[in-house]
Design an enzyme around this catalytic site. Structure first.
Site, PDB file in Angstrom:
ATOM      1  N   LEU A 273      30.932  60.116  52.135  1.00 37.38           N
ATOM      2  CA  LEU A 273      31.031  60.184  53.590  1.00 37.38           C
ATOM      3  C   LEU A 273      30.608  61.535  54.137  1.00 37.38           C
ATOM      4  CD1 LEU A 273      34.339  58.253  54.217  1.00 37.38           C
ATOM      5  CD2 LEU A 273      32.050  57.612  54.968  1.00 37.38           C
ATOM      6  N   ARG A 274      30.246  62.431  53.240  1.00 41.43           N
ATOM      7  CA  ARG A 274      29.861  63.767  53.660  1.00 41.43           C
ATOM      8  C   ARG A 274      28.709  63.733  54.655  1.00 41.43           C
ATOM      9  NH1 ARG A 274      31.110  68.368  51.119  1.00 41.43           N
ATOM     10  NH2 ARG A 274      29.804  70.103  51.744  1.00 41.43           N
ATOM     11  N   ALA A 275      27.734  62.891  54.365  1.00 43.11           N
ATOM     12  CA  ALA A 275      26.561  62.794  55.225  1.00 43.11           C
ATOM     13  C   ALA A 275      26.963  62.334  56.617  1.00 43.11           C
ATOM     14  CB  ALA A 275      25.556  61.818  54.616  1.00 43.11           C
ATOM     15  N   LEU A 277      29.821  62.744  58.120  1.00 43.93           N
ATOM     16  CA  LEU A 277      30.528  63.837  58.801  1.00 43.93           C
ATOM     17  C   LEU A 277      29.558  64.881  59.337  1.00 43.93           C
ATOM     18  CD1 LEU A 277      33.549  64.463  56.426  1.00 43.93           C
ATOM     19  CD2 LEU A 277      33.671  63.956  58.876  1.00 43.93           C
ATOM     20  N   VAL A 278      28.639  65.285  58.474  1.00 45.90           N
ATOM     21  CA  VAL A 278      27.689  66.326  58.891  1.00 45.90           C
ATOM     22  C   VAL A 278      26.801  65.806  60.022  1.00 45.90           C
ATOM     23  CG1 VAL A 278      25.756  67.759  58.150  1.00 45.90           C
ATOM     24  CG2 VAL A 278      27.703  67.459  56.646  1.00 45.90           C
TER      25      VAL A 278
END
Ligand SMILES: [Zn+2]
Length: 670
Positions: A273-275, A277-278
């Site tokens: 899910l990092r992408a 969020l960023v």
């Protein structure tokens, strides 16, 4: 005098990525990839001047904010009503060769042990707090340091611990890395931890190029006057950043906009899910930057183009970039039902972005042969030398077979090279193997040996109560053994003697596997090939495994087998490299079936063995990879290996699991 940020032309994506991070440091930094001479560094260095200045507690080496001082500040505690001092935001450059102590700061273990004082010398992370931390050639920084930087950037804290003494302080900074991918890639695991990435290239539009040159001339002729002329533009950029920062908390990411963010991330098949969020943070920052308080589809598009390209790369040999059609489709599919069917707007930047895609290779020559392309290739087919004893016609390059996980080949002994993952070395990190009296400040204390050194003197020093009396001369520095990176120089037989195309494919596949292995072990690589009349340094030692792989794929084959020339060329390459990079120990990997042919009447095999013995006498570590195949084996590679004082492995033995496979086949046979 730095170049004004506002005067930078033709780098719209990069400028936008930096500005959005300046507005919202939570995005997580910027990685800029591009060839040399694209003014990457100039642009980064220009950024500090447009960042809002910061209020600090006077005298605090950790740049505490008087309004909210760091409770853990090593220079603290600061009085609640501490006076304030305003200074410009800093840009701190981290040199690639920096030690861990230089980066995180160092604890004076001598004073801690002998005086009981916790003395901490701040490092670059402290200096960069509330400013920009810039690493040029970040791809050449050791992984461990990159990890450390990214951790600090993510947590906003630097932490140092040595032998139970620890210090923690705030370290929030905008991390910017620049790199030239031709000099080697950043590992994918690290790549995706930068918030945004941008690719920069010299602008293609002649008008833009002319403007770049014009401004550069004007700047160099009169830097002060140029700076003054751009001062109003700089001031307005600074004001716009401050304004956007103030607006940021009010920007709304609606459910519809969030759905578009997640749809785009799903369409590009990114991990975790990092992408998401960023991308969401970037879209919010872009809305604030544009003076809006609601995230629009345009914000999501801009954010996706900056946040996603590096998150979907799986293999170091894959091409970067994001497919615009997929992006448009994902945005369209996730658009709310009642939204107007708008045409996708062009990507928005502080300038007008949207450079057209580069034309497909417009100077492809008329040469129809399979060997087109601009490689230096001395052994190309034009030469008449082939005619003599080599009936083998030039063939299209043989494709390599699939790469496999290669076993670790290493240089014997213990080196002192730059940290890596191949051969044993004295290192800054690793396991403790002993201790020495320190020659400088103690950085890694060997506690047991220090206590043992202090013990005999306790009575003489008048010790009465608990606790040892430790003096400076007792201190012992731990000696650590870790691993270093090496120079792996391949010497590959590309001659006709290598037999069938299938065999050559297997050879190329094996070398490709060793190249992938070298990439993971942080080695430099080089490639010498020999065939026909001569040997060629097809790739001088480089960090770029990609370049080596490309040369290998296109390697033409056939002709005579000048093995001695290949070994001579390797020796010469190593000699030059020893001057250039003396700490880096080389490993020669000779890929051959051991055969050698030359002009009629010459002793090609004898010449090769002499060259091999010379390399061995010089102490060169080598491995011979025996490519001989077929029912009748001559074992010539083994003979060459003996002259080289090298181990000889069959091609099949190169795989990491080759031993297991052999055991299995023996069992099955029994
Ligand atoms: Zn402080």
């Amino acid at each position: 005098m730095t170049y004004p940020f506002g005067a930078v032309v033709g780098m719209d994506d990069m400028r936008l990525a930096l500005l959005l991070n300046a507005v919202s440091p939570a995005i997580g930094g910027v990685l800029v990839r591009g060839e040399k001479g694209t003014a990457k560094s100039t642009t980064v260095r220009a950024l500090a001047a447009v960042l809002p200045s910061v209020a600090v507690v006077p005298g605090c080496r950790f740049a505490c904010d008087p309004a909210a001082p760091d409770p853990a500040c090593p220079d603290g505690p600061h009085e609640p009503a501490a006076p304030a001092q305003t200074r410009p935001a800093r840009l701190v450059e981290l040199p690639v060769g920096a030690s861990e102590d230089r980066v995180v700061g160092s604890l004076d273990l001598e004073r801690a042990l002998t005086e009981g004082v916790k003395a901490f010398e701040p490092g670059l992370l402290a200096a960069a707090h509330r400013g920009v931390l810039y690493v040029d050639e970040v791809n050449l920084l050791h992984d461990h340091l990159v990890d450390l930087l990214l951790d600090a950037a993510a947590l906003g804290t630097a932490y140092v611990e040595r032998e139970g003494v620890s210090v923690r302080h705030a370290a929030r900074f905008l991390l910017v890395g620049t790199m030239n991918p031709e000099e080697g890639e950043l590992r994918p695991q690290l790549l995706d931890r930068f918030g945004l990435t941008v690719e920069v290239a010299a602008p293609r539009d002649p008008a833009v190029r002319a403007e770049v040159v014009r401004r550069r001339f004007a700047h160099d002729a009169d830097p002060a006057g140029f700076g003054a002329a751009w001062a109003p533009e700089e001031a307005s950029l600074a004001a716009r950043i401050a304004d956007a920062r103030a607006r940021l908390p009010r920007v709304v990411l609606s459910d519809d906009a969030l759905r578009q963010v997640t749809a785009v991330c799903a369409a590009f098949d990114v991990d975790g899910l990092r992408a998401d969020l960023v991308t969401a943070r970037t879209a919010i920052a872009h809305a604030a930057w544009c003076g809006r308080e609601e995230v629009t589809e345009d914000d999501v598009r801009v954010a996706a183009r900056l946040a996603l390209p590096h998150r979907r790369r799986r293999n170091p040999f894959d091409a970067p970039g994001l497919d615009d059609d997929t992006l448009d489709q994902a945005l369209e599919d996730s658009r709310p039902e009642d939204a107007p069917d708008e045409d996708p707007p062009p990507p928005d930047g502080p300038g007008d972005g949207g450079t057209p895609p580069p034309p497909p290779n417009d100077d492809a020559g008329p040469g129809p042969g399979p060997d087109e392309g601009g490689y230096r290739d001395k052994g190309s087919p034009e030469g008449g030398e082939e005619a003599a004893g080599a009936p083998a016609r030039e063939k299209a390059a043989v494709a390599p077979s699939d790469p496999f996980r290669a076993r670790r080949l290493e240089v014997p002994g213990i080196g002192t090279g730059v940290a890596g993952r191949r051969s044993k070395a004295r290192a800054e990190r690793g396991r403790v193997v002993g201790s020495v009296r320190p020659s400088g400040p103690v950085t890694r204390l060997h506690l047991v040996d220090t206590v043992l050194a202090a013990a005999p003197h306790q009575v003489a020093r008048g010790r009465s109560g608990p606790g040892l009396r430790i003096a400076r001369e007792d201190l012992r520095q731990a000696t650590l053994e870790g691993r270093e990176g090496n120079l792996v120089l391949f010497v590959v037989d590309a001659s006709g003697s290598m037999g069938s195309r299938a065999r050559m494919g297997a050879v190329k596949g094996a070398v490709l596997s060793l190249l992938l292995d070298a990439y993971q072990r942080r080695d430099k690589v080089g490639l010498v090939t020999f065939r026909g009349g001569d040997a060629e340094l097809a790739l001088p030692p480089t960090w770029s495994v990609e370049a080596a792989a490309a040369r290998l794929r296109e390697l033409p084959t056939g002709g005579r087998t000048p093995l001695a020339a290949g070994l001579h060329r390797a020796a010469e390459t190593l000699r030059v490299e020893r001057v250039r990079d003396p700490q880096r120990r080389p490993l020669l990997v000779v890929v051959t079936d051991g055969r050698a042919t030359g002009a009629r009447g010459s002793d090609a095999v004898g010449a090769a063995h002499t060259a091999a013995r010379r390399l061995a006498d010089a102490g060169t570590a080598a491995v011979v990879v025996d490519c001989e195949s077929g029912p009748v084996r001559l074992g010539l590679a083994g003979v060459l290996g003996a002259h080289l004082a090298a181990r000889t492995l069959r091609l099949e033995e190169l795989a990491a699991d080759a031993l297991a496979a052999t055991v299995r086949s023996v069992r099955e046979a029994a």
